[in-house]
Design a protein around this motif. Structure first.
Motif, PDB file in Angstrom:
ATOM      1  N   ARG A   1       0.827  -1.198   0.000  1.00 20.78           N
ATOM      2  CA  ARG A   1       0.000   0.000   0.000  1.00 20.78           C
ATOM      3  C   ARG A   1       0.860   1.246   0.000  1.00 20.78           C
ATOM      4  O   ARG A   1       1.943   1.275   0.590  1.00 20.78           O
ATOM      5  CB  ARG A   1      -0.939  -0.022   1.208  1.00 20.78           C
ATOM      6  N   SER A   2       0.354   2.304  -0.649  1.00 22.67           N
ATOM      7  CA  SER A   2       1.110   3.552  -0.716  1.00 22.67           C
ATOM      8  C   SER A   2       0.144   4.721  -0.811  1.00 22.67           C
ATOM      9  O   SER A   2      -1.054   4.544  -1.015  1.00 22.67           O
ATOM     10  CB  SER A   2       2.048   3.540  -1.936  1.00 22.67           C
ATOM     11  N   ALA A   3       0.703   5.928  -0.647  1.00 27.57           N
ATOM     12  CA  ALA A   3      -0.097   7.156  -0.729  1.00 27.57           C
ATOM     13  C   ALA A   3       0.661   8.190  -1.536  1.00 27.57           C
ATOM     14  O   ALA A   3       1.898   8.186  -1.599  1.00 27.57           O
ATOM     15  CB  ALA A   3      -0.397   7.692   0.669  1.00 27.57           C
ATOM     16  N   LEU A   4      -0.073   9.106  -2.151  1.00 30.47           N
ATOM     17  CA  LEU A   4       0.524  10.143  -2.969  1.00 30.47           C
ATOM     18  C   LEU A   4       1.361  11.109  -2.134  1.00 30.47           C
ATOM     19  O   LEU A   4       1.056  11.386  -0.972  1.00 30.47           O
ATOM     20  CB  LEU A   4      -0.568  10.928  -3.690  1.00 30.47           C
ATOM     21  N   THR A   5       2.407  11.641  -2.756  1.00 28.54           N
ATOM     22  CA  THR A   5       3.253  12.593  -2.050  1.00 28.54           C
ATOM     23  C   THR A   5       2.513  13.888  -1.737  1.00 28.54           C
ATOM     24  O   THR A   5       2.857  14.594  -0.789  1.00 28.54           O
ATOM     25  CB  THR A   5       4.504  12.918  -2.878  1.00 28.54           C
ATOM     26  N   GLY A   6       1.505  14.219  -2.520  1.00 30.68           N
ATOM     27  CA  GLY A   6       0.729  15.431  -2.258  1.00 30.68           C
ATOM     28  C   GLY A   6       0.064  15.385  -0.895  1.00 30.68           C
ATOM     29  O   GLY A   6      -0.039  16.399  -0.195  1.00 30.68           O
ATOM     30  N   TRP A   7      -0.396  14.197  -0.517  1.00 31.29           N
ATOM     31  CA  TRP A   7      -1.007  14.015   0.797  1.00 31.29           C
ATOM     32  C   TRP A   7       0.048  14.183   1.892  1.00 31.29           C
ATOM     33  O   TRP A   7      -0.195  14.825   2.923  1.00 31.29           O
ATOM     34  CB  TRP A   7      -1.652  12.634   0.854  1.00 31.29           C
ATOM     35  N   VAL A   8       1.237  13.638   1.668  1.00 29.09           N
ATOM     36  CA  VAL A   8       2.327  13.770   2.638  1.00 29.09           C
ATOM     37  C   VAL A   8       2.750  15.229   2.772  1.00 29.09           C
ATOM     38  O   VAL A   8       3.064  15.710   3.870  1.00 29.09           O
ATOM     39  CB  VAL A   8       3.528  12.895   2.219  1.00 29.09           C
ATOM     40  N   LEU A   9       2.727  15.963   1.672  1.00 30.38           N
ATOM     41  CA  LEU A   9       3.136  17.368   1.704  1.00 30.38           C
ATOM     42  C   LEU A   9       2.225  18.181   2.627  1.00 30.38           C
ATOM     43  O   LEU A   9       2.696  19.095   3.320  1.00 30.38           O
ATOM     44  CB  LEU A   9       3.113  17.951   0.290  1.00 30.38           C
ATOM     45  N   ALA A  10       0.939  17.858   2.661  1.00 35.30           N
ATOM     46  CA  ALA A  10       0.021  18.563   3.563  1.00 35.30           C
ATOM     47  C   ALA A  10       0.412  18.307   5.016  1.00 35.30           C
ATOM     48  O   ALA A  10       0.354  19.220   5.864  1.00 35.30           O
ATOM     49  CB  ALA A  10      -1.412  18.104   3.307  1.00 35.30           C
TER      50      ALA A  10
ATOM     51  N   PRO B   1      12.978  13.255   0.551  1.00 35.25           N
ATOM     52  CA  PRO B   1      12.243  14.523   0.447  1.00 35.25           C
ATOM     53  C   PRO B   1      12.113  15.041  -0.979  1.00 35.25           C
ATOM     54  O   PRO B   1      11.222  15.839  -1.272  1.00 35.25           O
ATOM     55  CB  PRO B   1      13.072  15.483   1.315  1.00 35.25           C
ATOM     56  N   SER B   2      12.989  14.582  -1.882  1.00 34.25           N
ATOM     57  CA  SER B   2      12.924  15.054  -3.262  1.00 34.25           C
ATOM     58  C   SER B   2      11.633  14.604  -3.955  1.00 34.25           C
ATOM     59  O   SER B   2      11.190  15.214  -4.931  1.00 34.25           O
ATOM     60  CB  SER B   2      14.135  14.568  -4.055  1.00 34.25           C
ATOM     61  N   LEU B   3      11.025  13.538  -3.439  1.00 34.53           N
ATOM     62  CA  LEU B   3       9.786  13.054  -4.038  1.00 34.53           C
ATOM     63  C   LEU B   3       8.649  14.056  -3.872  1.00 34.53           C
ATOM     64  O   LEU B   3       7.676  14.042  -4.625  1.00 34.53           O
ATOM     65  CB  LEU B   3       9.371  11.716  -3.405  1.00 34.53           C
ATOM     66  N   LEU B   4       8.766  14.942  -2.885  1.00 32.07           N
ATOM     67  CA  LEU B   4       7.716  15.933  -2.638  1.00 32.07           C
ATOM     68  C   LEU B   4       7.628  16.955  -3.759  1.00 32.07           C
ATOM     69  O   LEU B   4       6.617  17.667  -3.862  1.00 32.07           O
ATOM     70  CB  LEU B   4       7.972  16.647  -1.309  1.00 32.07           C
ATOM     71  N   GLU B   5       8.655  17.030  -4.594  1.00 36.58           N
ATOM     72  CA  GLU B   5       8.682  18.032  -5.658  1.00 36.58           C
ATOM     73  C   GLU B   5       7.797  17.657  -6.836  1.00 36.58           C
ATOM     74  O   GLU B   5       7.496  18.492  -7.677  1.00 36.58           O
ATOM     75  CB  GLU B   5      10.120  18.229  -6.137  1.00 36.58           C
TER      76      GLU B   5
ATOM     77  N   TYR C   1       3.492  12.986  -8.872  1.00 39.16           N
ATOM     78  CA  TYR C   1       3.208  11.633  -9.346  1.00 39.16           C
ATOM     79  C   TYR C   1       3.868  10.550  -8.499  1.00 39.16           C
ATOM     80  O   TYR C   1       3.612   9.369  -8.695  1.00 39.16           O
ATOM     81  CB  TYR C   1       3.670  11.475 -10.800  1.00 39.16           C
ATOM     82  N   SER C   2       4.720  10.953  -7.562  1.00 37.12           N
ATOM     83  CA  SER C   2       5.428   9.968  -6.752  1.00 37.12           C
ATOM     84  C   SER C   2       4.551   9.489  -5.602  1.00 37.12           C
ATOM     85  O   SER C   2       3.521  10.089  -5.283  1.00 37.12           O
ATOM     86  CB  SER C   2       6.728  10.567  -6.213  1.00 37.12           C
ATOM     87  N   ARG C   3       5.016   8.411  -4.949  1.00 33.18           N
ATOM     88  CA  ARG C   3       4.263   7.834  -3.848  1.00 33.18           C
ATOM     89  C   ARG C   3       5.220   7.409  -2.743  1.00 33.18           C
ATOM     90  O   ARG C   3       6.383   7.093  -3.008  1.00 33.18           O
ATOM     91  CB  ARG C   3       3.433   6.626  -4.322  1.00 33.18           C
ATOM     92  N   TYR C   4       4.708   7.418  -1.517  1.00 33.28           N
ATOM     93  CA  TYR C   4       5.422   6.871  -0.371  1.00 33.28           C
ATOM     94  C   TYR C   4       4.681   5.631   0.105  1.00 33.28           C
ATOM     95  O   TYR C   4       3.447   5.550   0.000  1.00 33.28           O
ATOM     96  CB  TYR C   4       5.474   7.878   0.783  1.00 33.28           C
ATOM     97  N   SER C   5       5.421   4.685   0.686  1.00 36.56           N
ATOM     98  CA  SER C   5       4.755   3.496   1.214  1.00 36.56           C
ATOM     99  C   SER C   5       3.867   3.882   2.383  1.00 36.56           C
ATOM    100  O   SER C   5       4.161   4.827   3.124  1.00 36.56           O
ATOM    101  CB  SER C   5       5.795   2.468   1.682  1.00 36.56           C
TER     102      SER C   5
END
Length: 342
Positions: free
Chosen positions: A8-17, A40-44, A47-51
């Motif tokens: 399972r993973s979530a979008l980086t946009g959600w993590v940025l909030a 942290p570069s994925l926040l830029e 389209y990226s995702r974190y687990s």
């Protein structure tokens, strides 16, 4: 069934909030990301995702370091279109709030692998229900609160109006202060309920959205569909499971209706499930068994559980449950509930 067991993973946009809210609370979010091992570069990029495991760890750190039981409302205030990827932009271009919520529910799996949403109408009300699938791990209840609050916060942002639900229900115990919940939602908030949902007046969802452009929204839907197809490749059983949840408890999920919702024939539906090593009946049984344990562990009565799972009566549900597990439903309540409440 591999279609139900993917990481399972979530979008980086959600993590940025979450990161923005942590920084406003004076927390060194960058060092926390490094400690967890989140790049942290994925926040830029959107389209990226974190687990999901890393996101959950980030949440625990945020809760501990801010010391704020109502931190979730701070995160909700940071939600913008990019938080929900292309879905957020299509929602902001929708003609009405009703259409925006239909898009959110339909593409919810694109935003997070651990959450789905369904939209149903009952008389003059519309119910947006959330379903959380954390792979057998208990959910972090602050994240549940935040997901619900974030959707409402975004609805208010795209309409520039204080949209107020009729009622909000959570299946977990209260987290944070009840006063903060009442202040944010502006309506009764109930806990330890069968559903996790927001209830709206149908007329309130007919509000026009300031930046509405349905032609552009349709183009964005096309992009969302492509991303969703790519994301769900090899996970067809998961899509079927989501649609089964949408059909319960109003009716027993059927092959015909599920195939219709997927825009395919029953034959294609069954063939694609077979490719993933499962069947329609297997997916339905697993879903009902998982939900049955969740409901029983909350202390819900047998008649309510039977109804929510689409069974005609208590006896039919009890026999099915014993066939699945070798146990009577009453033993789950007696043996498992005290451990959960401890």
């Amino acid at each position: 069934m591999k279609g139900l067991d993917s990481p399972r993973s979530a979008l980086t946009g959600w993590v940025l909030a979450i990161i923005r809210a942590m920084r406003k609370q004076g927390v060194d979010a960058d060092s926390i990301l490094r400690e967890i091992g989140m790049d942290p570069s994925l926040l830029e990029g959107g389209y990226s995702r974190y687990s999901q495991a890393d996101v959950s760890q980030l949440w625990r750190q945020a809760i501990d370091l801010t010391g704020d039981p109502d931190f979730g409302f701070k995160v909700a205030a940071e939600v913008r279109p990019a938080t929900f990827h292309v879905v957020g932009y299509s929602m902001s271009c929708s003609a009405t709030l009703a259409k925006a919520l239909h898009r959110f529910a339909h593409y919810c799996r694109l935003i997070s692998d651990s959450a789905t949403a369904t939209l149903t109408e009952a008389q003059n009300e519309v119910i947006l229900e959330f379903h959380f699938d954390t792979g057998g791990q208990p959910p972090i209840y602050q994240t549940v609160d935040t997901v619900v609050a974030s959707v409402l916060s975004y609805m208010r942002w795209i309409t520039n109006e204080r949209v107020v639900p009729v009622e909000v229900r959570f299946s977990h115990q209260p987290v944070g202060s009840n006063e903060a919940h009442w202040k944010f939602y502006g309506c009764p908030v109930r806990f330890l309920e069968a559903q996790c949902c927001m209830v709206f007046r149908k007329e309130d969802l007919e509000r026009r959205i300031l930046s509405s452009d349905e032609e552009l929204a349709s183009l964005l839907d096309g992009a969302a569909n492509r991303h969703l197809e790519q994301r769900m490749a090899g996970r067809f059983a998961t899509r079927v499971r989501d649609l089964m949840i949408a059909q319960l408890p109003h009716e027993v999920p059927s092959k015909a209706e599920t195939a219709r919702l997927l825009g395919m024939t029953e034959r294609t539906l069954l063939r694609r499930l077979k490719v993933e090593g499962t069947t329609f009946a297997d997916v339905l049984q697993q879903l009902r068994e998982e939900l049955a344990f969740q409901y029983l562990q909350r202390g819900m009565c047998l008649s309510e559980v039977a109804y929510l799972l689409g069974f005609s009566d208590n006896g039919t549900f009890s026999r099915a449950f014993k066939q699945w597990t070798g146990r009577r439903p009453s033993t789950v309540f007696r043996e498992d509930l005290p451990a959960k409440a401890a």
